[in-house]
Design a protein around this motif. Sequence first.
Motif, short mmCIF file in Angstrom:
data_model
loop_
_atom_site.label_atom_id
_atom_site.label_comp_id
_atom_site.label_asym_id
_atom_site.label_seq_id
_atom_site.Cartn_x
_atom_site.Cartn_y
_atom_site.Cartn_z
N VAL A 54 51.66 -6.90 137.54
CA VAL A 54 52.20 -5.60 138.40
C VAL A 54 51.75 -4.35 137.89
CG1 VAL A 54 54.61 -4.41 138.93
CG2 VAL A 54 54.51 -6.95 138.17
N ARG A 55 50.86 -3.97 138.86
CA ARG A 55 49.97 -2.51 138.67
C ARG A 55 51.21 -1.18 138.87
NH1 ARG A 55 45.08 -3.24 137.58
NH2 ARG A 55 43.92 -5.25 138.14
N GLY A 56 52.23 -1.26 138.17
CA GLY A 56 53.23 -0.31 138.47
C GLY A 56 54.48 -0.58 137.61
N ASN A 57 55.68 -0.46 138.02
CA ASN A 57 56.96 -0.64 137.20
C ASN A 57 57.64 -1.83 137.86
OD1 ASN A 57 56.59 1.70 135.57
ND2 ASN A 57 57.21 2.86 137.15
N VAL A 71 52.06 -9.76 133.29
CA VAL A 71 51.45 -8.46 132.84
C VAL A 71 52.07 -7.22 133.71
CG1 VAL A 71 49.35 -7.17 132.37
CG2 VAL A 71 49.16 -9.41 131.96
N VAL A 72 52.57 -6.30 132.96
CA VAL A 72 53.10 -5.17 133.77
C VAL A 72 52.55 -3.77 133.19
CG1 VAL A 72 55.32 -3.90 134.17
CG2 VAL A 72 55.46 -6.34 134.00
N ASP A 73 51.92 -3.04 134.08
CA ASP A 73 51.17 -2.13 133.75
C ASP A 73 52.15 -1.01 133.36
OD1 ASP A 73 48.83 -3.14 133.66
OD2 ASP A 73 48.21 -2.14 135.78
N ILE A 76 59.53 -2.26 132.16
CA ILE A 76 60.52 -3.09 132.87
C ILE A 76 61.84 -2.59 132.45
CG2 ILE A 76 61.64 -5.38 132.77
CD1 ILE A 76 58.97 -6.27 131.74
N ASP A 77 62.60 -2.10 133.43
CA ASP A 77 64.03 -1.73 133.42
C ASP A 77 64.96 -2.53 133.31
OD1 ASP A 77 62.72 0.64 133.45
OD2 ASP A 77 63.36 1.54 135.42
N GLY A 78 64.99 -3.68 133.87
CA GLY A 78 65.89 -4.69 133.78
C GLY A 78 65.90 -5.69 132.74
N VAL A 89 53.53 -5.87 128.27
CA VAL A 89 54.07 -4.62 129.08
C VAL A 89 53.36 -3.43 128.46
CG1 VAL A 89 55.92 -3.08 129.53
CG2 VAL A 89 56.31 -5.45 129.29
N TYR A 90 52.62 -2.72 129.11
CA TYR A 90 51.58 -1.68 128.57
C TYR A 90 52.27 -0.12 128.88
CZ TYR A 90 48.06 -4.91 128.58
OH TYR A 90 47.31 -6.11 128.39
N ASN A 91 53.53 -0.27 129.39
CA ASN A 91 54.22 1.40 129.23
C ASN A 91 53.50 2.36 129.76
OD1 ASN A 91 56.83 0.48 128.55
ND2 ASN A 91 56.16 -0.25 126.63
N LYS A 92 52.62 2.31 130.62
CA LYS A 92 51.64 3.32 131.08
C LYS A 92 52.64 4.36 132.15
CE LYS A 92 47.54 0.65 131.48
NZ LYS A 92 46.30 0.01 132.29
#
Length: 469
Positions: A54-57, A71-73, A76-78, A89-92
């Motif tokens: 996921v190139r986003g949230n 992989v999450v750039d 993740i809120d949920g 999770v890279y938290n960009k």
Amino acid sequence: MSAVVARLAESAERSVEPGGPVAEGGPVLISRSSEVHGSITSDTIVQRNCTLHVRGNLLGGLTIEPGASVVVDGSIDGRIINKGGRLQVYNKGLAACVTVEGPSETEAGGTLKINLTNLAANYERLTKRTEAECAAVVRADAYGCGVSPIAGALAKSGCNTFFVSNLPEAKSVRAVAPQATIYVLNGLYSGTAPAFADINARPVINSTIELAEWDVFVGAQAWEGGCALNVDTGNNGLGLSLEEAAAFAPRVQALNHGVALLLSRLNHAVAPHDARNEQQLETFRELRRFYPGIPASLADSSGIFLGSKTHFDLVRAGSALYGINPTPGAANPMLPVIELKARILQVRDLAAPATHNGGKNGSGSKRRRLALVSLGHADGYPRPAGDSRTPLQVAIGGQRCPVAAAPSMDLLPIDVTNLPDRSVARFGAMVTLIGDGVAIDELAAASGSTGREILSRLGRRFHRIYYAT
């Protein structure tokens, strides 16, 4: 695929093949390896042994089944339920800023992706090379990339001045950049002066006829919005002559035409050592003496790289914004912005060519395998240049393959005979025409064209994805 798209954020779009993730009123189910450019708002389930990037949230919940990898750039809120998979999770801090245009991805023959992050980075790189103001040239529908999304992204990146081709493009820019200064390069068509005033756009005056009509409008309406004066200092073919510009200078000063910018174009900026550049620079400096106090602009993308002597008060960044090399013969200092892919419609095996006596050729001959791709000259794909030493090539599964012949209206034949893994060239697979190491400038060289021509000719039949990374 369409069911998944309906469950993504309105601004997000998936870059996977048809038959991938499915969702029927519930969570998004990832049933094969997938990539999403943007953010996902719903709950997501990644099934066994599948991967998701996921190139986003990821704004909903996430369930990872055994053997799956995610992989999450962004973030993740949920709620996260990991049943035995892998999560990074890279938290960009990415935002869901993707928009889509054109036919749906499943129905279109090809996909055109525009990387707005790289576009903004290219603008920043160019601004750092000058102390002058850096304007953006978004003429010709932003070189075919779409004037509204491109101008909107550049305005958010700090660009305050835009150059467009005509009034319709000026209106599009004004809608996304309410405070920007907008210059219309094709000038003042007869009777259009009130339309310029309505959207607060400035015509680029290219002739004495235009100047006379603008003078009447400014005098009658007391319009103070300004204009630019384009002078042909290098035989460009458009603009006031040097003699006309010198003759009109006293009138411009006395009658207050509202000339806000003195404009010309450096003809040979792509050749930094061309003696004609110095000659034109000197001509432009002489011209400025007739128009004291008026800001001046001469350099385009390539001119920016010639140094401060060409920059004056404003530089005009054009093709370099979109990843085209402004310094031919040297490494490209710009980031790629465009990726173009099209589908394989059919794969065919051709018999080895016959000899003149009807038999087969010798040991050097072999059967050829062609993939027919859903793209042609109706989409702006060029013909190979007859005298080019660089063959037209595409990328399939990370491997280079030559274009077998000139495109027809809707089809492009690709020679896939030498692919190590034939399975990557199959019905429905995507072929990369621009991207994956195939640069726009390489395509231009192989077709005897220019990067600007290649880009501006891309048609509107593609599914377009505007995304940020």
